[in-house]
Design a protein around this motif. Structure first.
Motif, mmCIF file in Angstrom:
data_model
loop_
_atom_site.group_PDB
_atom_site.id
_atom_site.type_symbol
_atom_site.label_atom_id
_atom_site.label_comp_id
_atom_site.label_asym_id
_atom_site.label_seq_id
_atom_site.Cartn_x
_atom_site.Cartn_y
_atom_site.Cartn_z
ATOM 1 N N ALA A 32 0.849 -1.196 0.000
ATOM 2 C CA ALA A 32 0.000 0.000 0.000
ATOM 3 C C ALA A 32 0.881 1.242 0.000
ATOM 4 C CB ALA A 32 -0.922 0.003 1.200
ATOM 5 N N TYR A 66 -6.394 4.108 4.755
ATOM 6 C CA TYR A 66 -5.774 2.778 4.779
ATOM 7 C C TYR A 66 -5.574 2.343 6.224
ATOM 8 C CZ TYR A 66 -2.683 -1.144 4.144
ATOM 9 O OH TYR A 66 -2.143 -2.406 4.190
ATOM 10 N N VAL A 75 -8.629 -1.044 2.698
ATOM 11 C CA VAL A 75 -8.769 0.268 2.085
ATOM 12 C C VAL A 75 -10.223 0.704 2.221
ATOM 13 C CG1 VAL A 75 -8.502 1.615 -0.037
ATOM 14 C CG2 VAL A 75 -6.981 -0.338 0.415
#
Length: 266
Positions: free
Chosen positions: A65, A150, A157
């Motif tokens: 991420a 996040y 997410v």
């Protein structure tokens, strides 16, 4: 704002992908999907100051991420940009809330809390205690906004775009299949070639449980084929289907609650 989430971490609707990638590539030979590193480099370069220093920064996570944030050019704007990180939950927020003060009291936050902090606390409340349906929590946010969040602990997410459409989000698929979300159309369009679309206003997305409308939670969200000015079929637009009803109001918090949301999502 910019969020990039590797394939397998986020699970966007399949229709977001261009159904004919070879046809799309032929129609736009000079614009091919980019990889996450290229997308981030372009974002940081776009926000360099005249002295060569960057007005933006990024946070990367080991699981694939990435969040990038550009500091606002003006000290105050109606569509302010905010970044917040608390207890391994990170949020980039753009816009403003008209009822921020009352929501701060409702969630028991410090008077100095901003919109990004509020979204983190509202999300954490949903995740851990789930006293309200997720759609109702977002309906309570009175204003023009969009955000990308996040959760580093849960590896999830969560994104949403307000119903007023003044602060838009766009999303697409990068060259390696990663999900790209940004409030900058050109950033997404230039990174994802034909596999991009506007994020639907009045909707929320959870990486494990899909896309749904918080404005019309009893209606499903339907993918609509999209053909661009070059005649190429691209990633679909997403619209509330007034003819399709869900069977139950979604509720989040415990694992079972998230599962209910998943049954109702796209």
């Amino acid at each position: 704002m910019l969020g990039i989430f590797k394939k397998g971490l986020a699970h966007p609707p399949q229709e977001l992908n261009s159904p004919h990638p070879m046809q799309a590539a032929a129609a736009a030979a000079t614009r091919e999907p980019k990889f996450p590193r290229e997308i981030l480099e372009d974002f940081l370069a776009t926000h360099q100051s005249g002295s060569g220093s960057s007005n933006a920064f990024s946070v990367s996570f080991e699981d694939g991420a990435l969040l990038a944030y550009a500091r606002p050019e003006k000290s105050y704007s109606v569509h302010q940009r905010l970044f917040c990180g608390m207890d391994d939950i990170y949020c980039i927020f753009r816009g403003s809330l008209n009822n921020l003060c009352s929501l701060i009291k409702q969630y028991g936050l410090n008077k100095g809390a901003n919109e990004a902090m509020l979204v983190v606390e509202a999300y954490r409340t949903l995740r851990d205690r789930g006293p309200y349906p997720a759609d109702q929590v977002l309906k309570d946010l009175d204003g023009d906004y969009s955000f990308v969040l996040y959760d580093g602990k849960a590896r999830t997410v969560f994104a949403a775009s307000g119903a007023e459409e003044g602060v838009r989000l766009f999303w697409g698929i990068a060259a390696d299949g990663s999900l790209v979300i940004s409030d900058n159309l050109e950033a997404v369009k230039g990174s994802c070639a034909k596999s991009f679309a506007p994020f639907p206003a009045g909707c929320m997305f959870h990486s494990e449980h899909g896309l749904m409308s918080f404005e019309h939670p009893r209606n499903k969200v339907k993918a609509m084929p999209r053909i661009d000015s070059e005649g190429v079929m691209c990633g679909a637009n997403f619209k509330v289907d007034v003819q399709s009803k869900v069977h139950a109001m979604p509720r989040v918090g415990s694992e079972a609650d998230w599962a209910v949301w998943g049954q109702n999502a796209l």
